[in-house]
Design a protein around this motif. Structure first.
Motif, PDB file in Angstrom:
ATOM      1  N   UNK A 186       0.824  -1.221   0.000  1.00  0.00           N
ATOM      2  CA  UNK A 186       0.000   0.000   0.000  1.00  0.00           C
ATOM      3  C   UNK A 186       0.857   1.271   0.000  1.00  0.00           C
ATOM      4  N   UNK A 187       2.071   1.178   0.504  1.00  0.00           N
ATOM      5  CA  UNK A 187       2.935   2.370   0.449  1.00  0.00           C
ATOM      6  C   UNK A 187       3.473   2.592  -0.964  1.00  0.00           C
ATOM      7  N   UNK A 188       3.714   1.511  -1.686  1.00  0.00           N
ATOM      8  CA  UNK A 188       4.145   1.663  -3.086  1.00  0.00           C
ATOM      9  C   UNK A 188       2.997   2.300  -3.874  1.00  0.00           C
ATOM     10  N   UNK A 189       1.795   1.789  -3.650  1.00  0.00           N
ATOM     11  CA  UNK A 189       0.590   2.338  -4.277  1.00  0.00           C
ATOM     12  C   UNK A 189       0.452   3.834  -3.941  1.00  0.00           C
ATOM     13  N   UNK A 190       0.639   4.181  -2.666  1.00  0.00           N
ATOM     14  CA  UNK A 190       0.541   5.597  -2.270  1.00  0.00           C
ATOM     15  C   UNK A 190       1.538   6.456  -3.044  1.00  0.00           C
ATOM     16  N   UNK A 191       2.730   5.914  -3.232  1.00  0.00           N
ATOM     17  CA  UNK A 191       3.769   6.664  -3.940  1.00  0.00           C
ATOM     18  C   UNK A 191       3.396   6.919  -5.389  1.00  0.00           C
ATOM     19  N   UNK A 192       2.845   5.899  -6.036  1.00  0.00           N
ATOM     20  CA  UNK A 192       2.428   6.060  -7.436  1.00  0.00           C
ATOM     21  C   UNK A 192       1.349   7.146  -7.530  1.00  0.00           C
ATOM     22  N   UNK A 193       0.360   7.045  -6.657  1.00  0.00           N
ATOM     23  CA  UNK A 193      -0.800   7.946  -6.758  1.00  0.00           C
ATOM     24  C   UNK A 193      -0.438   9.367  -6.325  1.00  0.00           C
ATOM     25  N   UNK A 194       0.348   9.509  -5.274  1.00  0.00           N
ATOM     26  CA  UNK A 194       0.753  10.855  -4.838  1.00  0.00           C
ATOM     27  C   UNK A 194       1.506  11.552  -5.974  1.00  0.00           C
ATOM     28  N   UNK A 195       2.437  10.831  -6.592  1.00  0.00           N
ATOM     29  CA  UNK A 195       3.210  11.431  -7.688  1.00  0.00           C
ATOM     30  C   UNK A 195       2.293  11.811  -8.846  1.00  0.00           C
ATOM     31  N   UNK A 196       1.386  10.916  -9.210  1.00  0.00           N
ATOM     32  CA  UNK A 196       0.472  11.188 -10.327  1.00  0.00           C
ATOM     33  C   UNK A 196      -0.308  12.479 -10.060  1.00  0.00           C
ATOM     34  N   UNK A 197      -0.760  12.608  -8.810  1.00  0.00           N
ATOM     35  CA  UNK A 197      -1.602  13.774  -8.489  1.00  0.00           C
ATOM     36  C   UNK A 197      -0.776  15.058  -8.371  1.00  0.00           C
ATOM     37  N   UNK A 198       0.463  14.946  -7.906  1.00  0.00           N
ATOM     38  CA  UNK A 198       1.334  16.138  -7.944  1.00  0.00           C
ATOM     39  C   UNK A 198       1.418  16.671  -9.366  1.00  0.00           C
ATOM     40  N   UNK A 199       1.606  15.757 -10.297  1.00  0.00           N
ATOM     41  CA  UNK A 199       1.764  16.193 -11.696  1.00  0.00           C
ATOM     42  C   UNK A 199       0.445  16.763 -12.222  1.00  0.00           C
ATOM     43  N   UNK A 200      -0.658  16.091 -11.932  1.00  0.00           N
ATOM     44  CA  UNK A 200      -1.950  16.600 -12.421  1.00  0.00           C
ATOM     45  C   UNK A 200      -2.228  18.010 -11.897  1.00  0.00           C
ATOM     46  N   UNK A 201      -1.822  18.287 -10.678  1.00  0.00           N
ATOM     47  CA  UNK A 201      -2.118  19.612 -10.109  1.00  0.00           C
ATOM     48  C   UNK A 201      -1.239  20.716 -10.705  1.00  0.00           C
ATOM     49  N   UNK A 202      -0.169  20.307 -11.371  1.00  0.00           N
ATOM     50  CA  UNK A 202       0.665  21.302 -12.042  1.00  0.00           C
ATOM     51  C   UNK A 202       0.386  21.320 -13.540  1.00  0.00           C
ATOM     52  N   UNK A 203      -0.495  20.453 -13.990  1.00  0.00           N
ATOM     53  CA  UNK A 203      -0.734  20.275 -15.427  1.00  0.00           C
ATOM     54  C   UNK A 203      -2.168  20.635 -15.818  1.00  0.00           C
ATOM     55  N   UNK A 204      -3.147  20.143 -15.027  1.00  0.00           N
ATOM     56  CA  UNK A 204      -4.550  20.330 -15.408  1.00  0.00           C
ATOM     57  C   UNK A 204      -5.042  21.693 -14.926  1.00  0.00           C
TER      58      UNK A 204
END
Ligand code: NZQ
Ligand code: ZN
Length: 386
Positions: A186-204
């Motif tokens: 679940x921590x690996x999963x958290x890392x994937x999703x946190x990173x994805x959302x960091x990028x979306x918040x600087x992109x969308x």
């Protein structure tokens, strides 16, 4: 593209077996305060590797920094650091330990009366006013190892705030992908999703003709999508973990944000959900972002269409295209076992909406890249999370 200042002084030492190299990064006469979390580093040899690398330097240890680091715990570390007159902070852990260590680095020499003022932004920490900090990263997610951000929780008041200062950029960070092998899934999963959302918040947000930054952001999203399954496999795959580690660092290290607007509404709302309900950071984001993007789709239409086309290879237009892209995004989150609704965590959206609205009302908070998402709209977004 908007005007910008780019600054990132963190030296990255990347690869298998690199913890030993911290010896070359810290003065032999340094008095080190080594900060770590709840003990994972003692079960996976990281602690031993760090102690061996520090050789005969004077080292004081402060363990027990919790996930979502607590202000009161960090105050204890500051008292210890002042008492022992340490002059270097070494953080060994994930984002929580590194964020906590940043407050410790700024707090030890701080001369003001109230250290909480640093967290709320009332007191500014200027370059040179914090002790130097190095990190050994054990959880790829936040990018704290390569940025100037620190997010601190205060359980006593159920608050959680981020603060920033160029004074707390790590001087160096060691990224050894093999230390991630002991992470629970679940921590690996958290890392994937946190990173994805960091990028979306600087992109969308809205287009500002920042062509390179857009392509860089899309590259990070596509890389996460490409590696997501391999990275969750056991036994761990070195290549996949190495790619995740470097990708996560690039999600929030101030490269893709150069000259572009950011929409940190999802993080702002997510921090409240963590403070109120104890959701893990990435969980708190995944129950907000898809709903927020749909709610804000008119203002973000151009970038969301670009996301649909370039990241998911979709064609078409209008609301239908955006809906399909957001459905793909939710499918991706679910594929890595990340829920996307408050109800998945047995949280009542109506109650959450009321509580978070009240908090933003009280603070007069307006969110989003235009600063026009009102507390009432935040409540509408949370009500969609069911
Ligand atoms: O405490 P230990 O025992 O080390 O265990 C941790 C913790 O329980 C464990 N862990 C870490 N590395 C491990 C490991 N377990 C086994 N093997 C390893 N190699 O994982 C658990 C979670 O760790 P934590 O540091 O809390 O996770 P994360 O890195 O996701 O950090 C979350 C915090 O960072 C903040 C969040 O708000 C939250 O407080 N953020 C910081 C940001 C920044 N500085 O730029 C931006 C982010 O958006 C985020 O807000
Ligand atoms: Zn985050």
């Amino acid at each position: 593209m908007k005007n910008f200042v780019f600054y990132n002084p963190t030296r990255i030492i990347f690869g298998k077996g690199t913890i030993a190299k911290i010896d070359q990064q810290i003065s032999p006469t340094a008095r080190v305060l080594m900060c770590y979390g709840g003990g994972s580093i003692k079960g996976n040899t990281v602690y031993d590797q760090v102690i061996t690398a520090l050789k005969d330097r004077k080292v004081h240890e402060f363990g027990g920094i919790e996930t979502n680091p607590d202000y009161d715990t960090l105050m204890e570390a500051i008292v210890l650091g002042r008492d022992k007159r340490v002059d270097f902070i070494l953080a060994v852990g994930g984002g929580s330990v590194i964020d906590g260590a940043k407050l410790v680095a700024a707090g030890i020499p701080y001369e003001g009366d109230n250290l909480w003022d640093i967290v709320t932004g009332e007191a500014r920490v200027r370059v040179g006013e914090a002790l130097p900090l190095g990190t050994v990263l054990t959880l790829p997610a936040t990018s704290s190892e390569m940025n100037n951000i620190s997010v601190i929780s205060r359980r006593a008041t159920k608050e959680k705030f981020g603060w920033m200062s160029d004074a707390v950029y790590p001087a160096f960070s060691v990224l050894d992908p093999t230390v991630t092998y002991s992470l629970p899934e679940e921590q690996v999963r958290n890392g994937i999703v946190d990173t994805y959302i960091h990028v979306m918040e600087q992109y969308a947000t809205v287009p500002v003709n920042a062509l390179l930054q857009e392509r860089q952001a899309e590259a990070i999203l596509l890389t996460l999508q490409d590696i997501s399954q391999k990275v969750l496999e056991m036994p761990p795959d070195y290549g996949a973990r190495a790619n995740l580690m470097w990708t996560a660092s690039n999600g929030l290290n101030n490269f893709i944000s150069c000259g572009v607007p950011g929409d940190w509404a999802t993080h702002g709302i997510g921090h409240e959900l963590t403070a109120l309900y104890g959701l893990a950071h990435a969980e708190s984001l995944a129950v907000v972002l898809p709903h927020l993007l749909w709610h804000q789709r008119e203002k973000k239409a151009e970038k969301l269409a670009q996301y649909a086309q370039r990241v998911w290879g979709l064609t078409g237009g209008g609301d239908e295209l955006i809906r399909e892209a957001l459905d793909r995004m939710c499918d991706f989150f679910r594929l890595v076992k990340m829920p996307t609704r408050l109800t998945d965590f047995q949280i009542d959206p109506q109650e959450a909406a009321n509580q978070v609205r009240q908090r933003f009302d009280a603070r007069g908070s307006l969110l989003g890249e235009h600063g026009d998402i009102t507390p009432d709209q935040v409540a509408e977004i949370l009500l969609m999370s069911q």
